[in-house]
Each structure stands twice: as C-alpha cells, then as structure tokens.
Design an enzyme around this catalytic site. Structure first.
Site, PDB file in Angstrom:
ATOM      1  N   LEU A 162       0.708  -1.141  -0.036  1.00 13.30           N
ATOM      2  CA  LEU A 162      -0.031  -0.091   0.230  1.00 13.30           C
ATOM      3  C   LEU A 162       0.983   1.238   0.030  1.00 13.30           C
ATOM      4  O   LEU A 162       0.546   2.431   0.208  1.00 13.30           O
ATOM      5  CB  LEU A 162      -0.977   0.142   1.145  1.00 13.30           C
ATOM      6  CG  LEU A 162      -2.100  -0.866   1.255  1.00 13.30           C
ATOM      7  CD1 LEU A 162      -2.844  -1.022   2.408  1.00 13.30           C
ATOM      8  CD2 LEU A 162      -2.931  -0.705   0.239  1.00 13.30           C
ATOM      9  N   TYR A 186      -9.812  -4.432   6.696  1.00  8.77           N
ATOM     10  CA  TYR A 186      -8.388  -4.638   6.198  1.00  8.77           C
ATOM     11  C   TYR A 186      -7.712  -5.919   6.946  1.00  8.77           C
ATOM     12  O   TYR A 186      -8.184  -6.049   8.135  1.00  8.77           O
ATOM     13  CB  TYR A 186      -7.584  -3.476   6.461  1.00  8.77           C
ATOM     14  CG  TYR A 186      -6.449  -3.496   5.948  1.00  8.77           C
ATOM     15  CD1 TYR A 186      -6.280  -3.205   4.345  1.00  8.77           C
ATOM     16  CD2 TYR A 186      -5.045  -3.904   6.413  1.00  8.77           C
ATOM     17  CE1 TYR A 186      -5.200  -3.265   3.606  1.00  8.77           C
ATOM     18  CE2 TYR A 186      -4.012  -3.675   5.768  1.00  8.77           C
ATOM     19  CZ  TYR A 186      -4.027  -3.485   4.210  1.00  8.77           C
ATOM     20  OH  TYR A 186      -2.745  -3.580   3.652  1.00  8.77           O
ATOM     21  N   HIS A 226       5.073  -3.162   6.573  1.00  8.00           N
ATOM     22  CA  HIS A 226       4.937  -4.329   5.480  1.00  8.00           C
ATOM     23  C   HIS A 226       3.961  -3.856   4.164  1.00  8.00           C
ATOM     24  O   HIS A 226       4.543  -3.973   3.145  1.00  8.00           O
ATOM     25  CB  HIS A 226       4.222  -5.663   5.988  1.00  8.00           C
ATOM     26  CG  HIS A 226       4.261  -6.703   4.893  1.00  8.00           C
ATOM     27  ND1 HIS A 226       3.227  -6.932   3.868  1.00  8.00           N
ATOM     28  CD2 HIS A 226       4.888  -7.716   4.787  1.00  8.00           C
ATOM     29  CE1 HIS A 226       3.271  -8.067   3.311  1.00  8.00           C
ATOM     30  NE2 HIS A 226       4.406  -8.585   3.729  1.00  8.00           N
ATOM     31  N   ASP A 227       3.041  -3.141   4.579  1.00  3.43           N
ATOM     32  CA  ASP A 227       2.122  -2.575   3.534  1.00  3.43           C
ATOM     33  C   ASP A 227       2.314  -1.023   3.306  1.00  3.43           C
ATOM     34  O   ASP A 227       1.371  -0.638   2.642  1.00  3.43           O
ATOM     35  CB  ASP A 227       0.680  -2.940   3.971  1.00  3.43           C
ATOM     36  CG  ASP A 227       0.333  -4.424   3.763  1.00  3.43           C
ATOM     37  OD1 ASP A 227       0.976  -5.240   3.361  1.00  3.43           O
ATOM     38  OD2 ASP A 227      -0.675  -4.784   4.281  1.00  3.43           O
ATOM     39  N   THR A 228       3.111  -0.675   4.113  1.00  7.36           N
ATOM     40  CA  THR A 228       3.234   0.680   4.198  1.00  7.36           C
ATOM     41  C   THR A 228       4.769   1.229   3.747  1.00  7.36           C
ATOM     42  O   THR A 228       5.154   0.552   3.083  1.00  7.36           O
ATOM     43  CB  THR A 228       2.821   1.520   5.438  1.00  7.36           C
ATOM     44  OG1 THR A 228       3.420   0.917   6.544  1.00  7.36           O
ATOM     45  CG2 THR A 228       1.379   1.198   5.536  1.00  7.36           C
TER      46      THR A 228
END
Ligand SMILES: *[C@@H]1O[C@H](CO)[C@@H](O)[C@H](O)[C@H]1NC(C)=O
Ligand SMILES: *[C@@H]1O[C@H](CO)[C@@H](O)[C@H](O)[C@H]1NC(C)=O
Ligand SMILES: *[C@@H]1O[C@H](CO)[C@@H](O)[C@H](O)[C@H]1NC(C)=O
Ligand SMILES: *[C@@H]1O[C@H](CO)[C@@H](O)[C@H](O)[C@H]1NC(C)=O
Ligand SMILES: *[C@@H]1O[C@H](CO)[C@@H](O)[C@H](O)[C@H]1NC(C)=O
Ligand SMILES: *[C@@H]1O[C@H](CO)[C@@H](O)[C@H](O)[C@H]1NC(C)=O
Ligand SMILES: *[C@@H]1O[C@H](CO)[C@@H](O)[C@H](O)[C@H]1NC(C)=O
Ligand SMILES: *[C@@H]1O[C@H](CO)[C@@H](O)[C@H](O)[C@H]1NC(C)=O
Ligand SMILES: *[C@@H]1O[C@H](CO)[C@@H](O)[C@H](O)[C@H]1NC(C)=O
Ligand SMILES: *[C@@H]1O[C@H](CO)[C@@H](O)[C@H](O)[C@H]1NC(C)=O
Length: 419
Positions: free
Chosen positions: A20, A173, A229-231
């Site tokens: 993301l 999420y 991880h997603d950022t």
C-alpha cells in the site's frame, strides 16, 4: 484439537492486498495510547497474565523483541525517528536475516530452523519440534507474544480482517497475518491449552502493562501497516513514535534489566545480502553502549543463543548451536562467559537465498521432521539439548536419505482453511 486436514497443494497468499506504499495512507493510532484498549482491534482482553516472579539473568531480566518488516538497512537508518532511537540504543550493524520471504525467518527465530520453507503459506509444525518456549518454561521464565489485531488469543486462522481504522470509507483490512506469529505455527505451543493464553493481542498487552504483569520473554508483532509491510518506513517511524517512545519511558515495560530488540524480518532487496537494521534499547543495556555500534556478525538465531546464554538455558540443537550463525549479543556473551566467533565478511553465508533448501516445509524437496544431529552438544547456555518426549531421536538428518518431491502426493504440513 488440531484444526488441520491432510491436503496437498499450497494455499496462495496472493488474495491479500500488498504494497500500500503507493496509497496516501497516513499513520493514525489505533488506540489513544499503547496502554489503552481499543475497539479498533476485534477482541477485548478478558484477563491479565500473573507474571510477577522474576528469574534473574546474567545480563538482563526481560527480553522484548519487536519485529518490523521488509526494509533495507540504509532506508531504516535514514529516518529521524530511527536516528533518534539509535541515540538511545546500540546499533547492531552486521545483524542479518536468514532467508526470504517472511515466515521462514519468524519460525526460525523461535525454533532454530526454517525447515526448507520458502513462502508464507498456511503451515503448522508437529508437536515433537521444540521451541524456545520449552527452554524458558523449564526454568520457570514467563513468556508471551503480542500480535496486533489478532482477534482472539491463540487465533488459528491464516489472517484476520477488521475495521479499517485508517480510512472509515474503506472495507475491512487484513491487519493480522499468521505468518508473522511464529509460535502459533508450532503445534507444541498452539495446541497446548496451558500455552494458548500467552498468544495474545494488543488489547491484552495494554491490560498486562497497566497490570504490571508483563512476562520476561516477549515477542511483539505490530500489524501489517504499522510494521511497514504494507506501508513505508516513514509510516512505521510514526508508529514507533506513538507506540514505542512512551513505553520506553514506562517502568512497567522498560523496567530495570529490560532489553528491547527492534529488528526487521528481512531486507527488502532480495539481490543483496540480507542485512537488517537492528537496535538494542532498554534500561538493561549497559550505559557505555548507548549511542554506539556493534559490528559483530549476528543473525535471527542470535535471538535464541542470547536468551540461552543469559538464563543458562538448554538449547534446541538446531542453528542456535551453529557457531557461525548464532553469536550471542556481545555484552551478554561477556557477562556469561560465552566465546563468540569472528565471521569476516567474506566468510558470511549468503543469507538472501531462498527456495533451494530441502526440508519438511519444502514439498518439492521433502524430508520428514528430524531430530537434532548431536544430542550431546552444549549451547550458549552451557547446557545440553532439550529433547521433547515425543521426539524420535534416531531420525536424524544424516539418516533420512534423499529428499522427495511430494507435489503430487499428500503433503502433511499445510493447514486447510475451514469452510
Ligand atoms: C480508532 O482509530 C482511529 C484512527 O486512529 C481513531 O480516530 C479512533 O479514535 C480509534 N477508536 C478507538 C475506539 O480508539
Ligand atoms: C514459577 O513462577 C511462578 C509465577 O510465575 C511462581 O509462583 C512459582 O513460585 C515459580 N516456581 C519456582 C519453582 O520458581
Ligand atoms: C539491503 O538493501 C539495501 C538497499 O538495496 C542495500 O543497499 C544493502 O546493501 C542491502 N544489504 C545490506 C547488506 O545492507
Ligand atoms: C474475550 O472473550 C470473548 C468471549 O469469549 C471473546 O470473544 C474475545 O475474543 C476474548 N478476547 C480475547 C483477546 O481473546
Ligand atoms: C479510502 O477508501 C476509499 C474506498 O476504498 C477510497 O476511495 C479512498 O481513496 C481512500 N482514501 C485514502 C486517503 O486512501
Ligand atoms: C492484575 O490483575 C489481577 C487479576 O487478573 C488483579 O488481581 C490484580 O489486582 C491486578 N493488578 C493491578 C496492579 O492492576
Ligand atoms: C545475494 O546477494 C549477493 C550480494 O551480496 C548477490 O551476489 C547474490 O546474487 C544474491 N543472491 C540471490 C539469490 O539473490
Ligand atoms: C552453519 O550454518 C551455515 C549457514 O547456513 C552452514 O553453511 C553450515 O553448514 C552450518 N554448520 C553446521 C555445523 O551445521
Ligand atoms: C516436483 O514435481 C513437480 C510436479 O511434477 C514439478 O513441477 C517440479 O519441478 C518438481 N520439483 C523438483 C525440485 O524436482
Ligand atoms: C515428528 O512428528 C511427525 C508427526 O508425527 C513425524 O512425521 C516425524 O517423523 C517426527 N519426527 C521426529 C524426529 O520425531
């Protein structure tokens, strides 16, 4: 009951949103503070641990490890939040991960091997395979793992989606992933009722801190956005300011003799050696090391050997006794009398390799779970190997023969999701 079925094939994690980093998400605290419970996590805490008994260690009395995700060394070190933390701690500048992707390094950090694993799928490891928990409990040293956004204690699912507290117009999420919760993957922990209540979430954490009952060995996994991880590294830095900064000043967390290890599971760039930015913080760090750098070669296996040396524990007879791979944190080695080895750069194993290791978690190069090769070996704690009652000690790696390709026959260690 073990909620798994014998199936073959591999469950893919590809339905889970990744990266993301490109979105405009901004950090926002899931709770008012790390010591408050919040409805942004699914399960509220029902209890507190009752861990007030302290087993004194040679160098520290509490060991808290916090795992972040997929960040290259220079990238982590370049942000102001990390520079600030580095001033308060000791930078381990030659600390390495073990392989790629995530799950193998997590399971290895508590069990001493990644068993050939080279993906993040839905595995479990049989009960005859021991972990650091067996070593700690033998000495009555309390432990807990805190997994942010895990809905219930010892949740067995592959992932869990909950309210997207960063964007109220977005769908739920997947903040929690089992692949980052290593103790849940080991049946010896997750299937043991007495241990299940120690696989806890961040609402439990808030409760335990406020109660003054944190354990002596703690493994912390922030959620999929907070751990980077997603950022991005910046997002994660904001999380650390929200979560870790106040806790560093909180005696109930950072008490005398507390060591806090902040590390990353792996370097983002596979084509490079797998060095990860790692800091040691906490009141248990000798004052003269604050703001300094230690360039000893360490790996995630050092998290095992360091704890073994500190409390005089038995060992697992796995890579926690591999001298090259498991140097004990130098200040702990000095206090416990353990002799580290010097591993010059050119002698360091390539730790960015994946997919080529035979083992029980590699269906294409399958070997059954095997016993430690040398059951007499003494580890960093000066003690022998811990042997589980159910372990077949005659089934050693050297007796197993060639690896088999099980991709077309039933494969035992994958969990099938309940429908
Ligand atoms: C949930 O998180 C959002 C975003 O940080 C915050 O505004 C809200 O107050 C949180 N809710 C609770 C119950 O803490
Ligand atoms: C083990 O720890 C518990 C508390 O966690 C304590 O009540 C008990 O006395 C300890 N036992 C020994 C043998 O030290
Ligand atoms: C980790 O990744 C970064 C960025 O690609 C790279 O510069 C670094 O050399 C890698 N490995 C090490 C040993 O830090
Ligand atoms: C507390 O108990 C309730 C009811 O059993 C459960 O729904 C909830 O998930 C529990 N909380 C945790 C953190 O396990
Ligand atoms: C929040 O989610 C909605 C719905 O998915 C999306 O359209 C919007 O761009 C998101 N906002 C941000 C700031 O990411
Ligand atoms: C901690 O929790 C226990 C019950 O779980 C309670 O008896 C005790 O008073 C609490 N201690 C504090 C300091 O809140
Ligand atoms: C591992 O990193 C080294 C450089 O440190 C590189 O030469 C090698 O190709 C990498 N191996 C893999 C499998 O990416
Ligand atoms: C120790 O680990 C390294 C790297 O994985 C490996 O090359 C070596 O064979 C291991 N040594 C022993 C004694 O197992
Ligand atoms: C294992 O078998 C599968 C299916 O026949 C094949 O695609 C794969 O290449 C084999 N792997 C190895 C390492 O031999
Ligand atoms: C461990 O248990 C598993 C499952 O029962 C079995 O397949 C394996 O052979 C056992 N290995 C050893 C070394 O005991």
């Amino acid at each position: 009951m073990l909620r798994s079925l014998l199936v073959f094939g591999v469950i893919c994690a590809s339905s889970v949103p990744r990266a993301l980093a490109a979105t405009a998400w901004r950090f926002s605290g899931p709770a008012t503070s790390p010591t408050e419970q919040t409805g942004n996590y699914t399960g509220f805490s029902n209890n507190t641990l009752q861990d007030t008994h302290v087993v004194k260690g040679k160098a520290f009395n509490r060991f808290i490890q916090i795992w972040l995700e997929n960040t290259d060394f220079e990238d982590a070190g370049s942000t102001p939040a990390w520079e600030n933390l580095a001033k308060r701690g000791l930078l381990l500048s030659s600390y390495h991960s073990l392989t790629h992707p995530s799950e193998p390094s997590y399971i290895a950090s508590v069990g001493g091997d990644f068993w050939g694993l080279h993906n993040d799928d839905y595995y479990h490891i049989p009960e005859n395979v021991s972990t650091v928990i067996d070593l700690l409990e033998e000495k009555n040293i309390s432990w807990a793992t805190y997994q942010e956004n895990m809905p219930t204690d010892a949740f067995y699912g592959y992932s869990h989606s909950s309210t997207n507290y960063l964007n109220s117009s977005a769908v739920d999420y997947p903040f929690y992933m089992r692949k980052h919760n290593p103790l849940e993957i080991y049946d010896s922990v997750s299937q043991n009722p007495a241990r299940q209540g120690r696989i806890r979430n961040f609402n439990d954490f808030a409760n335990d801190v406020v109660n003054g009952s944190l354990s002596q060995w703690i493994f912390v996994t922030p959620n999929m956005v907070n751990d980077a991880h997603d950022t991005t590294t910046d997002f994660c830095a904001d999380f650390l300011e929200y979560w870790l900064y106040p806790l560093l000043d909180d005696d109930r967390f950072n008490s005398d003799g507390t060591i806090i290890v902040l590390t990353f599971d792996e370097n983002e760039t596979y084509a490079k050696q797998n060095r990860v930015y790692t800091l040691v913080l906490g009141k248990g760090l000798p004052r003269h090391l604050v703001g300094k750098t230690d360039d000893t070669f360490y790996t995630h296996y050092s998290l095992l050997s360091t704890v073994e040396a500190n409390w005089g524990l038995k060992n697992l007879g796995r890579n926690d006794v591999n001298k090259t791979m498991s140097n004990v944190f130098d200040f702990v080695a000095k206090k416990s009398g353990y002799k580290n080895v010097h591993v010059p750069e050119e002698k360091r194993p390539q730790l960015n390799v994946t997919g080529v290791f035979a083992g029980p978690l590699n269906p294409q190069m399958y070997l059954p779970f095997y016993a430690p090769e040398d059951l007499q070996i003494k580890g960093a704690g000066g003690q022998g190997v811990y042997v589980a009652d159910s372990l077949d000690t005659s089934a050693k790696y050297s007796t197993l023969g060639d690896a088999q390709n099980l991709t077309t026959t039933p494969y035992p260690w994958i969990v099938e999701e309940e429908s």
